[in-house]
Design an enzyme around this catalytic site. Sequence first.
Site, PDB file in Angstrom:
ATOM      1  N   ARG A   1      -1.748  -4.530 -11.615  1.00 21.56           N
ATOM      2  CA  ARG A   1      -0.774  -5.161 -12.507  1.00 21.56           C
ATOM      3  C   ARG A   1      -0.557  -6.660 -12.312  1.00 21.56           C
ATOM      4  O   ARG A   1      -0.356  -7.364 -13.307  1.00 21.56           O
ATOM      5  CB  ARG A   1       0.536  -4.379 -12.446  1.00 21.56           C
ATOM      6  CG  ARG A   1       0.426  -3.053 -13.186  1.00 21.56           C
ATOM      7  CD  ARG A   1       1.475  -2.068 -12.791  1.00 21.56           C
ATOM      8  NE  ARG A   1       1.264  -1.550 -11.437  1.00 21.56           N
ATOM      9  CZ  ARG A   1       2.015  -0.618 -10.879  1.00 21.56           C
ATOM     10  NH1 ARG A   1       3.037  -0.095 -11.546  1.00 21.56           N
ATOM     11  NH2 ARG A   1       1.750  -0.193  -9.658  1.00 21.56           N
TER      12      ARG A   1
ATOM     13  N   ASP B   1     -12.637   5.130  -8.508  1.00 22.93           N
ATOM     14  CA  ASP B   1     -11.492   5.579  -7.702  1.00 22.93           C
ATOM     15  C   ASP B   1     -10.952   6.901  -8.253  1.00 22.93           C
ATOM     16  O   ASP B   1      -9.986   6.918  -8.996  1.00 22.93           O
ATOM     17  CB  ASP B   1     -10.432   4.468  -7.771  1.00 22.93           C
ATOM     18  CG  ASP B   1      -9.147   4.812  -7.040  1.00 22.93           C
ATOM     19  OD1 ASP B   1      -9.155   5.663  -6.144  1.00 22.93           O
ATOM     20  OD2 ASP B   1      -8.113   4.189  -7.381  1.00 22.93           O
TER      21      ASP B   1
ATOM     22  N   LYS C   1     -12.411  -1.812 -10.512  1.00 20.79           N
ATOM     23  CA  LYS C   1     -12.129  -0.426 -10.129  1.00 20.79           C
ATOM     24  C   LYS C   1     -11.828   0.378 -11.396  1.00 20.79           C
ATOM     25  O   LYS C   1     -10.969  -0.006 -12.194  1.00 20.79           O
ATOM     26  CB  LYS C   1     -10.930  -0.384  -9.184  1.00 20.79           C
ATOM     27  CG  LYS C   1     -10.593   1.014  -8.699  1.00 20.79           C
ATOM     28  CD  LYS C   1      -9.522   0.979  -7.632  1.00 20.79           C
ATOM     29  CE  LYS C   1      -8.114   0.956  -8.169  1.00 20.79           C
ATOM     30  NZ  LYS C   1      -7.700   2.172  -8.881  1.00 20.79           N
TER      31      LYS C   1
ATOM     32  N   ASP D   1     -10.616  18.603  -2.706  1.00 22.47           N
ATOM     33  CA  ASP D   1     -10.817  20.008  -3.094  1.00 22.47           C
ATOM     34  C   ASP D   1     -11.564  20.678  -1.947  1.00 22.47           C
ATOM     35  O   ASP D   1     -11.748  20.071  -0.888  1.00 22.47           O
ATOM     36  CB  ASP D   1     -11.616  20.058  -4.428  1.00 22.47           C
ATOM     37  CG  ASP D   1     -11.306  21.312  -5.243  1.00 22.47           C
ATOM     38  OD1 ASP D   1     -11.220  22.408  -4.627  1.00 22.47           O
ATOM     39  OD2 ASP D   1     -11.168  21.213  -6.460  1.00 22.47           O
TER      40      ASP D   1
ATOM     41  N   LYS E   1     -10.475   9.677  -6.098  1.00 17.83           N
ATOM     42  CA  LYS E   1      -9.717  10.319  -5.001  1.00 17.83           C
ATOM     43  C   LYS E   1      -9.912  11.827  -4.968  1.00 17.83           C
ATOM     44  O   LYS E   1      -8.955  12.607  -5.086  1.00 17.83           O
ATOM     45  CB  LYS E   1      -8.220  10.011  -5.135  1.00 17.83           C
ATOM     46  CG  LYS E   1      -7.864   8.531  -5.110  1.00 17.83           C
ATOM     47  CD  LYS E   1      -6.358   8.346  -5.077  1.00 17.83           C
ATOM     48  CE  LYS E   1      -5.930   6.906  -5.086  1.00 17.83           C
ATOM     49  NZ  LYS E   1      -6.138   6.206  -6.374  1.00 17.83           N
TER      50      LYS E   1
ATOM     51  N   THR F   1      -0.254   3.926  -1.082  1.00 16.34           N
ATOM     52  CA  THR F   1       0.658   2.807  -0.811  1.00 16.34           C
ATOM     53  C   THR F   1       2.007   2.978  -1.515  1.00 16.34           C
ATOM     54  O   THR F   1       2.935   2.222  -1.272  1.00 16.34           O
ATOM     55  CB  THR F   1       0.010   1.464  -1.230  1.00 16.34           C
ATOM     56  OG1 THR F   1      -0.683   1.652  -2.465  1.00 16.34           O
ATOM     57  CG2 THR F   1      -0.976   1.001  -0.186  1.00 16.34           C
TER      58      THR F   1
HETATM   59  O1  C5P Z   1      -1.099  -2.247 -10.330  1.00 22.78           O
HETATM   60  P1  C5P Z   1      -1.351  -2.122  -8.852  1.00 22.78           P
HETATM   61  O2  C5P Z   1      -1.802  -3.421  -8.210  1.00 22.78           O
HETATM   62  O3  C5P Z   1      -0.219  -1.453  -8.116  1.00 22.78           O
HETATM   63  O4  C5P Z   1      -2.613  -1.142  -8.785  1.00 22.78           O
HETATM   64  C1  C5P Z   1      -3.089  -0.614  -7.576  1.00 22.78           C
HETATM   65  C2  C5P Z   1      -4.271   0.243  -7.867  1.00 22.78           C
HETATM   66  O5  C5P Z   1      -4.733   0.786  -6.629  1.00 22.78           O
HETATM   67  C3  C5P Z   1      -3.978   1.436  -8.777  1.00 22.78           C
HETATM   68  O6  C5P Z   1      -5.148   1.642  -9.566  1.00 22.78           O
HETATM   69  C4  C5P Z   1      -3.795   2.605  -7.822  1.00 22.78           C
HETATM   70  O7  C5P Z   1      -4.217   3.825  -8.368  1.00 22.78           O
HETATM   71  C5  C5P Z   1      -4.714   2.206  -6.661  1.00 22.78           C
HETATM   72  N1  C5P Z   1      -4.376   2.755  -5.349  1.00 22.78           N
HETATM   73  C6  C5P Z   1      -3.156   2.573  -4.747  1.00 22.78           C
HETATM   74  N2  C5P Z   1      -2.898   3.109  -3.508  1.00 22.78           N
HETATM   75  C7  C5P Z   1      -3.832   3.797  -2.866  1.00 22.78           C
HETATM   76  C8  C5P Z   1      -5.084   4.002  -3.471  1.00 22.78           C
HETATM   77  C9  C5P Z   1      -5.321   3.443  -4.722  1.00 22.78           C
HETATM   78  O8  C5P Z   1      -2.297   1.906  -5.298  1.00 22.78           O
HETATM   79  N3  C5P Z   1      -3.603   4.243  -1.636  1.00 22.78           N
END
Ligand code: C5P
Length: 232
Positions: free
Chosen positions: A211, A59, A32, A64, A61, A119
Site C-alpha cells: 500500500r 506469494d 509479488k 496443507d 503461502k 506481520t
Molecule cells: O500493503 P502492505 O505493504 O501491508 O502489503 C504487504 C504485503 O505482504 C501483502 O501482500 C501481504 O499479503 C504480504 N505479507 C505480509 N506479511 C507476511 C507475509 C506476506 O504482509 N508475513
Amino acid sequence: MRHDVIIALDFENRARTLSFLDRFGAEQPFVKIGMELFYAEGPTIVRELKQRGLKIFLDLKLHDIPNTVRKAMAVLSGLDVDMTNVHAAGTIAMMQAALEGLTRPDGSHADLLAVTQLTSTDEARMREELWIDRPMDQTVLHYAANARQAGLTGVVCSPLEAAQVKEACGAGFLTVTPGIRFADSAADDQRRIMTPAKAKTHGCDCIVVGRPITAAADPVAAYRRCLEEFLG
Ligand code: C5P
C-alpha cells in the site's frame, strides 16, 4: 547478498495490474503476486508478467498435508517464478515436501521461503487465539530454524526480527520482510512495521511493499523513495 524492493501487486484483476505497471515505463520492478490476483487471473498473469521480464515472487503461502503441497509446488515450478512460499507452521515435513516439489530435474529451484508469523499478528493474538505462549521473537526464530533444517532459502518475517534470524540461521539465509511503512504513512492492518531506511540496517535482504506504493498518489515516486531509502 541480493537486496531488492518487491512491490506487492495486491490488485483484483489483470486490467488494474497492467495499468499500474504501465506507469513504470521501461523500469522492471521485482513484483509479488498474491492470492487475490492469482485466484482472479490464474497462471496466465504470472506468464504474462514473466514475459514482460519482471521477476516474480508468487506469494500463495501454501499450508496443507505434505503430499498435497509437494504436488502443488511441482505445478508452480512449471511457472518459472523466482520466489514462492509456504507457512512454516505446516511442519518441517511439509516444507521438505514443498522443496522436493519445487525442485527442477536439474536440481535447481526458485527461492523457497517460509512464512514465520504474519506481520499482522501480535503476541497477544498469538497467545489468546492461537495458544502459542512463547514470545514472538522466540517463535519466529524457532520457525526460521525449522525452515533452515528443511533446506529452504529463507523466511518471510517482520523487519523487527530479521537481524536475529540472520544471526541464528546465517548470513546466507534470506530474510524477506513485509510490514514496511514510510515514517509518514499509515500502518493499516500491519502491526510489526519499520521504514525502508531502518530495514536496511536491520538485516532485511528484500522488502515487500504494498500500500505505501500501490495506494500512493504517485506510485513511481513512492517506489523510487523506497529504493533510495533501502538501497541508497
Ligand atoms: O500493503 P502492505 O505493504 O501491508 O502489503 C504487504 C504485503 O505482504 C501483502 O501482500 C501481504 O499479503 C504480504 N505479507 C505480509 N506479511 C507476511 C507475509 C506476506 O504482509 N508475513
